[in-house]
Write a protein that holds these residues in place. Sequence first.
Motif, PDB file in Angstrom:
ATOM      1  N   ALA A 161     -18.436   7.704 -14.952  1.00 17.41           N
ATOM      2  CA  ALA A 161     -17.310   8.560 -15.336  1.00 17.41           C
ATOM      3  C   ALA A 161     -16.024   7.757 -15.503  1.00 17.41           C
ATOM      4  CB  ALA A 161     -17.108   9.668 -14.304  1.00 17.41           C
ATOM      5  N   ALA A 162     -15.960   6.588 -14.872  1.00 18.01           N
ATOM      6  CA  ALA A 162     -14.770   5.745 -15.037  1.00 18.01           C
ATOM      7  C   ALA A 162     -14.594   5.326 -16.494  1.00 18.01           C
ATOM      8  CB  ALA A 162     -14.865   4.516 -14.137  1.00 18.01           C
ATOM      9  N   LEU A 163     -15.708   5.187 -17.221  1.00 18.84           N
ATOM     10  CA  LEU A 163     -15.628   4.779 -18.626  1.00 18.84           C
ATOM     11  C   LEU A 163     -15.133   5.905 -19.527  1.00 18.84           C
ATOM     12  CD1 LEU A 163     -18.995   2.803 -18.898  1.00 18.84           C
ATOM     13  CD2 LEU A 163     -16.696   1.859 -18.666  1.00 18.84           C
ATOM     14  N   ALA A 164     -15.187   7.140 -19.020  1.00 16.69           N
ATOM     15  CA  ALA A 164     -14.781   8.282 -19.837  1.00 16.69           C
ATOM     16  C   ALA A 164     -13.306   8.233 -20.208  1.00 16.69           C
ATOM     17  CB  ALA A 164     -15.090   9.583 -19.094  1.00 16.69           C
ATOM     18  N   SER A 165     -12.548   7.431 -19.504  1.00 15.96           N
ATOM     19  CA  SER A 165     -11.133   7.269 -19.842  1.00 15.96           C
ATOM     20  C   SER A 165     -10.949   6.764 -21.266  1.00 15.96           C
ATOM     21  CB  SER A 165     -10.483   6.294 -18.853  1.00 15.96           C
ATOM     22  OG  SER A 165      -9.159   5.993 -19.228  1.00 15.96           O
ATOM     23  N   TYR A 166     -11.928   6.011 -21.760  1.00 15.69           N
ATOM     24  CA  TYR A 166     -11.844   5.458 -23.112  1.00 15.69           C
ATOM     25  C   TYR A 166     -11.760   6.540 -24.183  1.00 15.69           C
ATOM     26  CZ  TYR A 166     -12.396   0.384 -22.707  1.00 15.69           C
ATOM     27  OH  TYR A 166     -12.181  -0.953 -22.485  1.00 15.69           O
ATOM     28  N   ILE A 170      -7.903   2.123 -13.918  1.00 15.43           N
ATOM     29  CA  ILE A 170      -8.594   0.847 -14.121  1.00 15.43           C
ATOM     30  C   ILE A 170      -8.215   0.228 -15.460  1.00 15.43           C
ATOM     31  CG2 ILE A 170     -10.855  -0.251 -14.380  1.00 15.43           C
ATOM     32  CD1 ILE A 170     -11.956   1.934 -12.479  1.00 15.43           C
ATOM     33  N   PHE A 171      -8.279   1.010 -16.529  1.00 15.36           N
ATOM     34  CA  PHE A 171      -8.031   0.449 -17.855  1.00 15.36           C
ATOM     35  C   PHE A 171      -6.547   0.202 -18.108  1.00 15.36           C
ATOM     36  CE2 PHE A 171     -12.188   2.615 -18.562  1.00 15.36           C
ATOM     37  CZ  PHE A 171     -12.918   1.446 -18.705  1.00 15.36           C
ATOM     38  N   ASN A 172      -5.689   1.043 -17.545  1.00 12.85           N
ATOM     39  CA  ASN A 172      -4.256   0.753 -17.639  1.00 12.85           C
ATOM     40  C   ASN A 172      -3.929  -0.534 -16.891  1.00 12.85           C
ATOM     41  OD1 ASN A 172      -3.658   2.986 -19.191  1.00 12.85           O
ATOM     42  ND2 ASN A 172      -3.117   4.276 -17.444  1.00 12.85           N
ATOM     43  N   GLY A 173      -4.568  -0.714 -15.748  1.00  9.08           N
ATOM     44  CA  GLY A 173      -4.351  -1.946 -14.992  1.00  9.08           C
ATOM     45  C   GLY A 173      -4.827  -3.168 -15.741  1.00  9.08           C
ATOM     46  N   MET A 223       0.824  -1.207   0.000  1.00  8.07           N
ATOM     47  CA  MET A 223       0.000   0.000   0.000  1.00  8.07           C
ATOM     48  C   MET A 223       0.862   1.262   0.000  1.00  8.07           C
ATOM     49  SD  MET A 223      -3.107   1.228   0.028  1.00  8.07           S
ATOM     50  CE  MET A 223      -4.154  -0.119   0.574  1.00  8.07           C
ATOM     51  N   ALA A 224       1.882   1.262   0.884  1.00 11.75           N
ATOM     52  CA  ALA A 224       2.775   2.421   0.950  1.00 11.75           C
ATOM     53  C   ALA A 224       3.517   2.603  -0.365  1.00 11.75           C
ATOM     54  CB  ALA A 224       3.755   2.260   2.106  1.00 11.75           C
ATOM     55  N   ASP A 225       3.946   1.486  -0.963  1.00  8.66           N
ATOM     56  CA  ASP A 225       4.648   1.563  -2.245  1.00  8.66           C
ATOM     57  C   ASP A 225       3.738   2.119  -3.336  1.00  8.66           C
ATOM     58  OD1 ASP A 225       6.920   0.555  -1.111  1.00  8.66           O
ATOM     59  OD2 ASP A 225       6.557  -1.514  -1.751  1.00  8.66           O
ATOM     60  N   PHE A 226       2.476   1.712  -3.298  1.00  7.23           N
ATOM     61  CA  PHE A 226       1.530   2.192  -4.314  1.00  7.23           C
ATOM     62  C   PHE A 226       1.387   3.708  -4.235  1.00  7.23           C
ATOM     63  CE2 PHE A 226      -2.691   3.499  -5.670  1.00  7.23           C
ATOM     64  CZ  PHE A 226      -2.770   2.925  -6.931  1.00  7.23           C
ATOM     65  N   PRO A 241      -2.766  -5.516 -11.156  1.00  4.35           N
ATOM     66  CA  PRO A 241      -3.921  -5.499 -10.241  1.00  4.35           C
ATOM     67  C   PRO A 241      -3.946  -4.285  -9.323  1.00  4.35           C
ATOM     68  CG  PRO A 241      -2.947  -7.690 -10.332  1.00  4.35           C
ATOM     69  CD  PRO A 241      -2.019  -6.778 -11.069  1.00  4.35           C
ATOM     70  N   GLU A 242      -2.758  -3.800  -8.943  1.00  3.30           N
ATOM     71  CA  GLU A 242      -2.719  -2.647  -8.038  1.00  3.30           C
ATOM     72  C   GLU A 242      -3.397  -1.424  -8.656  1.00  3.30           C
ATOM     73  OE1 GLU A 242      -0.160  -4.477  -8.894  1.00  3.30           O
ATOM     74  OE2 GLU A 242       0.718  -5.327  -7.067  1.00  3.30           O
ATOM     75  N   LEU A 243      -3.221  -1.247  -9.959  1.00  2.00           N
ATOM     76  CA  LEU A 243      -3.857  -0.113 -10.625  1.00  2.00           C
ATOM     77  C   LEU A 243      -5.371  -0.296 -10.702  1.00  2.00           C
ATOM     78  CD1 LEU A 243      -1.471   0.784 -13.601  1.00  2.00           C
ATOM     79  CD2 LEU A 243      -1.808   2.015 -11.455  1.00  2.00           C
ATOM     80  N   ILE A 244      -5.801  -1.518 -10.956  1.00  2.24           N
ATOM     81  CA  ILE A 244      -7.243  -1.787 -11.013  1.00  2.24           C
ATOM     82  C   ILE A 244      -7.887  -1.462  -9.666  1.00  2.24           C
ATOM     83  CG2 ILE A 244      -9.011  -3.543 -11.395  1.00  2.24           C
ATOM     84  CD1 ILE A 244      -6.950  -5.038 -13.140  1.00  2.24           C
ATOM     85  N   ILE A 245      -7.270  -1.965  -8.605  1.00  2.00           N
ATOM     86  CA  ILE A 245      -7.791  -1.704  -7.259  1.00  2.00           C
ATOM     87  C   ILE A 245      -7.674  -0.221  -6.925  1.00  2.00           C
ATOM     88  CG2 ILE A 245      -7.443  -2.175  -4.797  1.00  2.00           C
ATOM     89  CD1 ILE A 245      -6.416  -4.967  -5.659  1.00  2.00           C
ATOM     90  N   GLY A 246      -6.554   0.386  -7.341  1.00  2.00           N
ATOM     91  CA  GLY A 246      -6.332   1.803  -7.071  1.00  2.00           C
ATOM     92  C   GLY A 246      -7.307   2.707  -7.791  1.00  2.00           C
ATOM     93  N   GLY A 247      -7.984   2.181  -8.814  1.00  2.00           N
ATOM     94  CA  GLY A 247      -9.019   2.956  -9.493  1.00  2.00           C
ATOM     95  C   GLY A 247     -10.408   2.667  -8.971  1.00  2.00           C
TER      96      GLY A 247
END
Length: 210
Positions: A150-155, A165-168, A1-4, A174-180
Amino acid sequence: MADFFANYGSQMMRLIWEHLYISMIALGLGVIVAVPLGVALTRTSKLATVVIGLASILQTVPSLALLALMIPLFGIGQLPAIVALFIYSLLPILRNTYTGMRKVNPSLVDAARGMGMTEIQLIRKVELPQAAPVIMAGIRLSGTYVIAWAALASYIGAGGLGDFIFNGLNLYIPELIIGGTIPVTILALLVDFGLGMLEKKVTPRNQISG
């Protein structure tokens, strides 16, 4: 978590701001358009069926399809995302405004008219305050929807937490998916809580239970 947070903390704050920016503008526009329109439709019931029906049809268009349709009209970036989210925000607010206004106690309306109130005064001083809980329920629902969608607006290059989320997903991180996804969920809950507090402020005291 700290690293993220060490690696992505500053980027996360920027994406949270972008996410809130496009969401709140879209929701604000939805309120500005849908509430007056819902009030106006209570005076023309036949037209109300048509307008609410059209809004319902727009709501059924898949999110990604609607975002894609915005690209030929507005290009890519935040503007098409805001327009698409605005369209999605309309139905719950419009329907609840219309329903709330129609359910105002007729005796209150008759009494107000008997006191000589104009239509504008009747709407502002009687009908809107009495319909406020139902209207706010629609705004809260739209707020939750808009934050999630709004998360889909990244597309289409609008930024926001969908970037994580989409980069993950694309890079299988997985860290990016969870982080989004977690911040999106928290934002939706916070927006709902904030609008719930506002609902209590605008609800007449005689309608607040407990």
